[in-house]
Each structure stands twice: as structure tokens, then as C-alpha cells.
Design a protein around this motif. Structure first.
Motif, PDB file in Angstrom:
ATOM      1  N   VAL A  82      13.619 -10.394  21.693  1.00  0.00           N
ATOM      2  CA  VAL A  82      12.949 -11.618  21.233  1.00  0.00           C
ATOM      3  C   VAL A  82      11.819 -12.001  22.187  1.00  0.00           C
ATOM      4  O   VAL A  82      10.739 -12.423  21.755  1.00  0.00           O
ATOM      5  N   CYS A  83      12.068 -11.836  23.477  1.00  0.00           N
ATOM      6  CA  CYS A  83      11.055 -12.166  24.488  1.00  0.00           C
ATOM      7  C   CYS A  83      10.034 -11.033  24.673  1.00  0.00           C
ATOM      8  O   CYS A  83       9.142 -11.141  25.516  1.00  0.00           O
ATOM      9  N   LYS A  84      10.186  -9.963  23.899  1.00  0.00           N
ATOM     10  CA  LYS A  84       9.294  -8.806  23.968  1.00  0.00           C
ATOM     11  C   LYS A  84       9.206  -8.210  25.382  1.00  0.00           C
ATOM     12  O   LYS A  84       8.133  -7.869  25.861  1.00  0.00           O
ATOM     13  N   ILE A  85      10.359  -8.125  26.016  1.00  0.00           N
ATOM     14  CA  ILE A  85      10.454  -7.507  27.334  1.00  0.00           C
ATOM     15  C   ILE A  85      11.070  -6.122  27.137  1.00  0.00           C
ATOM     16  O   ILE A  85      12.148  -5.995  26.554  1.00  0.00           O
ATOM     17  N   LYS A  86      10.368  -5.116  27.593  1.00  0.00           N
ATOM     18  CA  LYS A  86      10.853  -3.747  27.445  1.00  0.00           C
ATOM     19  C   LYS A  86      12.000  -3.485  28.416  1.00  0.00           C
ATOM     20  O   LYS A  86      11.947  -3.872  29.581  1.00  0.00           O
ATOM     21  N   CYS A  87      13.015  -2.834  27.906  1.00  0.00           N
ATOM     22  CA  CYS A  87      14.150  -2.437  28.744  1.00  0.00           C
ATOM     23  C   CYS A  87      14.211  -0.917  28.723  1.00  0.00           C
ATOM     24  O   CYS A  87      14.221  -0.300  27.659  1.00  0.00           O
ATOM     25  N   VAL A  92      19.859   0.460  29.759  1.00  0.00           N
ATOM     26  CA  VAL A  92      20.828   0.246  28.675  1.00  0.00           C
ATOM     27  C   VAL A  92      22.065   1.110  28.926  1.00  0.00           C
ATOM     28  O   VAL A  92      23.199   0.638  28.748  1.00  0.00           O
ATOM     29  N   TYR A  93      21.851   2.346  29.362  1.00  0.00           N
ATOM     30  CA  TYR A  93      22.984   3.224  29.666  1.00  0.00           C
ATOM     31  C   TYR A  93      23.833   2.670  30.813  1.00  0.00           C
ATOM     32  O   TYR A  93      25.062   2.671  30.736  1.00  0.00           O
ATOM     33  N   ILE A  94      23.180   2.200  31.861  1.00  0.00           N
ATOM     34  CA  ILE A  94      23.921   1.646  32.996  1.00  0.00           C
ATOM     35  C   ILE A  94      24.726   0.425  32.565  1.00  0.00           C
ATOM     36  O   ILE A  94      25.912   0.297  32.892  1.00  0.00           O
ATOM     37  N   LEU A  95      24.093  -0.488  31.823  1.00  0.00           N
ATOM     38  CA  LEU A  95      24.800  -1.679  31.352  1.00  0.00           C
ATOM     39  C   LEU A  95      25.943  -1.315  30.412  1.00  0.00           C
ATOM     40  O   LEU A  95      27.015  -1.944  30.446  1.00  0.00           O
ATOM     41  N   SER A  96      25.754  -0.283  29.589  1.00  0.00           N
ATOM     42  CA  SER A  96      26.817   0.178  28.688  1.00  0.00           C
ATOM     43  C   SER A  96      27.983   0.766  29.475  1.00  0.00           C
ATOM     44  O   SER A  96      29.152   0.536  29.129  1.00  0.00           O
ATOM     45  N   VAL A  97      27.679   1.517  30.518  1.00  0.00           N
ATOM     46  CA  VAL A  97      28.740   2.084  31.360  1.00  0.00           C
ATOM     47  C   VAL A  97      29.505   0.967  32.071  1.00  0.00           C
ATOM     48  O   VAL A  97      30.738   1.003  32.158  1.00  0.00           O
ATOM     49  N   ILE A  98      28.779  -0.026  32.572  1.00  0.00           N
ATOM     50  CA  ILE A  98      29.441  -1.167  33.215  1.00  0.00           C
ATOM     51  C   ILE A  98      30.346  -1.875  32.208  1.00  0.00           C
ATOM     52  O   ILE A  98      31.505  -2.193  32.515  1.00  0.00           O
ATOM     53  N   SER A  99      29.834  -2.106  30.999  1.00  0.00           N
ATOM     54  CA  SER A  99      30.644  -2.745  29.957  1.00  0.00           C
ATOM     55  C   SER A  99      31.873  -1.905  29.637  1.00  0.00           C
ATOM     56  O   SER A  99      32.973  -2.440  29.485  1.00  0.00           O
ATOM     57  N   GLY A 100      31.691  -0.595  29.549  1.00  0.00           N
ATOM     58  CA  GLY A 100      32.825   0.290  29.309  1.00  0.00           C
ATOM     59  C   GLY A 100      33.849   0.231  30.425  1.00  0.00           C
ATOM     60  O   GLY A 100      35.058   0.230  30.182  1.00  0.00           O
ATOM     61  N   MET A 152      20.754 -13.675  31.315  1.00  0.00           N
ATOM     62  CA  MET A 152      20.202 -14.240  30.082  1.00  0.00           C
ATOM     63  C   MET A 152      19.388 -15.501  30.371  1.00  0.00           C
ATOM     64  O   MET A 152      18.268 -15.646  29.854  1.00  0.00           O
ATOM     65  N   ILE A 153      19.907 -16.378  31.188  1.00  0.00           N
ATOM     66  CA  ILE A 153      19.189 -17.602  31.540  1.00  0.00           C
ATOM     67  C   ILE A 153      17.901 -17.239  32.293  1.00  0.00           C
ATOM     68  O   ILE A 153      16.832 -17.798  32.026  1.00  0.00           O
ATOM     69  N   GLY A 154      17.998 -16.287  33.222  1.00  0.00           N
ATOM     70  CA  GLY A 154      16.811 -15.849  33.972  1.00  0.00           C
ATOM     71  C   GLY A 154      15.733 -15.311  33.048  1.00  0.00           C
ATOM     72  O   GLY A 154      14.553 -15.616  33.219  1.00  0.00           O
ATOM     73  N   LEU A 155      16.133 -14.503  32.068  1.00  0.00           N
ATOM     74  CA  LEU A 155      15.158 -13.960  31.120  1.00  0.00           C
ATOM     75  C   LEU A 155      14.517 -15.075  30.284  1.00  0.00           C
ATOM     76  O   LEU A 155      13.310 -15.038  30.029  1.00  0.00           O
ATOM     77  N   LEU A 156      15.300 -16.026  29.876  1.00  0.00           N
ATOM     78  CA  LEU A 156      14.749 -17.125  29.075  1.00  0.00           C
ATOM     79  C   LEU A 156      13.784 -17.983  29.901  1.00  0.00           C
ATOM     80  O   LEU A 156      12.753 -18.420  29.394  1.00  0.00           O
ATOM     81  N   ILE A 157      14.103 -18.172  31.169  1.00  0.00           N
ATOM     82  CA  ILE A 157      13.184 -18.940  32.040  1.00  0.00           C
ATOM     83  C   ILE A 157      11.903 -18.137  32.265  1.00  0.00           C
ATOM     84  O   ILE A 157      10.803 -18.680  32.228  1.00  0.00           O
ATOM     85  N   TYR A 158      12.046 -16.830  32.477  1.00  0.00           N
ATOM     86  CA  TYR A 158      10.889 -15.954  32.698  1.00  0.00           C
ATOM     87  C   TYR A 158       9.967 -15.993  31.486  1.00  0.00           C
ATOM     88  O   TYR A 158       8.774 -16.089  31.564  1.00  0.00           O
TER      89      TYR A 158
END
Length: 158
Positions: A82-87, A92-100, A152-158
Motif C-alpha cells: 500500500v505504501c509502495k515500498i519495495k521488499c 520475504v524469505y527470512i520473515l517467512s522462515v522466522i514465522s515458520g 508496521m507502525i514504523g512503515l506507516l510513519i515513514y
């Protein structure tokens, strides 16, 4: 009575996935995964409410945690889009592994004493409930949620 409420909510969650996929022509995968995660959480709650053994309740708890660990990841990715910030893909893989990893830790209840030192099964007002004594790594789940919340809050403030 509680099992009917959880069952109804799980069905509504499933219908929301169907409605999104049917009505939205340009579907975003993170929204589909978010809706799916909500359904999985609600399915786990329903399974818990109809459980009649400790093992069944532990599996229901695992199902609900599977959805729960995916929710913050999906919300973060949606905010990025939504904020048009490229990831980057590797992020995404690292965050997915952490979530797993957090899921595997949460799913270890009843197998190891890392997440829950002790778990017992009770029925309260017609619904199953797990009575838990938290283990030494249980607070990592709160750290996980807090880190996503801050991001999430940091991204919204950014």
C-alpha cells in the motif's frame, strides 16, 4: 453453544476468502493469504471448541497458531504494498522462515516443555480449554508480535 459460534465464524471466514477471490479481479496474494490465515485461526478455535481429548485440543491449538503466525507477516506485506515500498525477495524469505520457526515453537506444546511446561485439558461451559503453564520460550511469541507491530507502525510513519 460456543462451538456453534466458532463454527459460524469459521464458515464466515471461508466465505470471505471465496468472496474476495470471486469479486476481486486483480487479487493480491497477500490479501488471499491474510484471509486464509484468518480462516485457519478460526478453524483452529472451532476445532478446540469441539475437542474431547488433550491430543485433539493440542492439534487444534497448533492449527490456530499456524494462522496466527501468518497474520502479522501478511499485514506487514500489505502495508509495504500500500505504501509502495519495495521488499526484496530475500527479506520475504527470512520473515517467512522466522514465522515458520515461531510456529514450530508454538506447535511444540505437548511435545517439549519449551513453549508450555505443562498442558491439561478441561471442559468449561461445554467447550474444551487448555490449561497451560508457560515454558521458558513462550515470551518469544510476544516478542515476535511486538516486532511486527513496531515494524508496521514504523512503515506507516515513514
Amino acid at each position: 453453544m460456543l462451538k456453534y459460534v466458532y463454527g459460524f465464524i469459521a464458515i464466515i471466514s471461508l466465505l470471505l476468502i471465496w468472496g474476495y477471490c470471486k469479486q476481486i479481479k486483480e487479487r493480491q496474494s497477500w490479501f488471499v493469504l491474510l484471509y486464509s490465515s484468518v480462516f485457519v485461526v478460526n478453524l483452529g478455535y472451532f476445532m478446540m471448541s469441539v475437542s474431547n481429548t488433550l491430543n485433539m485440543a493440542l492439534w487444534a491449538n497448533r492449527v490456530s497458531y499456524l494462522g496466527s503466525v501468518m497474520l502479522p507477516l501478511c499485514m506487514l506485506m500489505i502495508i509495504l504494498e500500500v505504501c509502495k515500498i519495495k521488499c526484496r525477495t530475500w527479506m520475504v524469505y527470512i520473515l517467512s522462515v522466522i514465522s515458520g520457526g515461531v510456529f514450530l515453537l508454538a506447535a511444540s506444546g505437548g511435545i517439549t516443555d519449551w513453549y508450555y511446561k505443562d498442558v491439561t485439558f478441561t471442559v468449561v461451559e461445554g467447550g474444551a480449554k487448555l490449561q497451560k503453564v508457560y515454558g521458558p520460550l513462550h515470551n518469544l511469541y510476544y516478542v515476535y508480535l511486538f516486532a511486527y507491530f513496531v515494524a508496521m507502525i514504523g512503515l506507516l510513519i515513514y
